[in-house]
Design a protein around this motif. Sequence first.
Motif, PDB file in Angstrom:
ATOM      1  N   ALA A   1      -9.713   3.869  -8.343  1.00 21.33           N
ATOM      2  CA  ALA A   1      -8.723   3.294  -7.430  1.00 21.33           C
ATOM      3  C   ALA A   1      -7.301   3.534  -7.929  1.00 21.33           C
TER       4      ALA A   1
ATOM      5  N   LEU B   1      -4.808   1.786  -6.478  1.00 17.12           N
ATOM      6  CA  LEU B   1      -4.170   0.488  -6.293  1.00 17.12           C
ATOM      7  C   LEU B   1      -5.240  -0.591  -6.175  1.00 17.12           C
TER       8      LEU B   1
ATOM      9  N   ALA C   1     -10.448   2.235   1.388  1.00 16.39           N
ATOM     10  CA  ALA C   1     -10.432   0.876   0.857  1.00 16.39           C
ATOM     11  C   ALA C   1     -11.835   0.445   0.457  1.00 16.39           C
TER      12      ALA C   1
ATOM     13  N   THR D   1       0.822   3.878  -3.334  1.00 14.68           N
ATOM     14  CA  THR D   1      -0.246   4.869  -3.144  1.00 14.68           C
ATOM     15  C   THR D   1       0.222   5.994  -2.234  1.00 14.68           C
TER      16      THR D   1
ATOM     17  N   VAL E   1      -7.884   2.111  -2.347  1.00 21.40           N
ATOM     18  CA  VAL E   1      -7.320   0.790  -2.590  1.00 21.40           C
ATOM     19  C   VAL E   1      -8.475  -0.184  -2.824  1.00 21.40           C
TER      20      VAL E   1
ATOM     21  N   CYS F   1      -5.292  -6.475   3.762  1.00 21.41           N
ATOM     22  CA  CYS F   1      -5.123  -5.380   2.805  1.00 21.41           C
ATOM     23  C   CYS F   1      -5.999  -4.186   3.165  1.00 21.41           C
TER      24      CYS F   1
ATOM     25  N   VAL G   1       0.828  -1.210   0.000  1.00 22.17           N
ATOM     26  CA  VAL G   1       0.000   0.000   0.000  1.00 22.17           C
ATOM     27  C   VAL G   1       0.860   1.257   0.000  1.00 22.17           C
TER      28      VAL G   1
ATOM     29  N   ALA H   1      -4.555  -0.529   4.362  1.00 25.97           N
ATOM     30  CA  ALA H   1      -4.965   0.708   3.694  1.00 25.97           C
ATOM     31  C   ALA H   1      -5.446   1.761   4.694  1.00 25.97           C
TER      32      ALA H   1
ATOM     33  N   ARG I   1      -5.295   5.585   3.852  1.00 29.97           N
ATOM     34  CA  ARG I   1      -5.947   5.391   2.560  1.00 29.97           C
ATOM     35  C   ARG I   1      -7.397   4.971   2.774  1.00 29.97           C
TER      36      ARG I   1
END
Length: 243
Positions: free
Chosen positions: A140, A142, A91, A64, A70, A80, A60, A84, A89
């Motif tokens: 997104a 990622l 998600a 990013t 994400v 994950c 991540v 994020a 981030r």
Amino acid sequence: MNQPTRPTPYTPKRPRTNPTGVPLSVWLTEPLAGCCPVCETPVGAACANRIPLGLARQIVEAFTAPGDLVYVPDAGNASCLIAAVTTGRKALGYARTRHDADLAYANLQHQAAQVASLALLRRGHAGSHSTTPDHHHGSAQLAIAAPHAFTTHAELAALTDACAQALKPDGVLVMTARQSTGQDTTAYLIAHARASGLVYLQHIVAAEATATDGHLNPATPAPLRPARTAPATTPGRGPAATT
């Protein structure tokens, strides 16, 4: 999008990234863990239930910036999603069944309760109409996908197509596969990513080891085969990565 310059080889004393900002080709990680009834053993597969949180966070942070979205087509054990939201981030994750959704939600609440609202968890799977709604298409930065050991070619095609649709033009897809004897799964992942319009960017090895005095020491007494990563990029669509 132009391809970045070839990354320099990794040595423990060098920075984690080269001057272009592309992650170096060898990362150190804790052993893949978790339990998944679909995959036989941790040595044979790197499905979404087995990505270590540390490796997920490194992916991540490498691809990013805070505030980016994400996309996780299979939430798995939620590592994950947790990686994020705990790094600032947003998600968007999907779970195939209610049991999968409950597991991911419980882990998310347990490990990232204060920022869990940054993650949106839905029921669905790659290739279904509900997986990437119109308002999330192309948003997104990622996408992180970790196919099961026995994923069919049709399922891989649906997975990479869904991720390609979710990505921004400069977005990155990271696909995580585990090296297994006599089966070059990474090549299949790259082929399907290219068929979805993504351009191969980089292959990264996540070695289950620690670095001491310039040498890699296995993280477990019996060394396991390394998880393998490969990023890709699209001309017109952005980078796509595979692990």
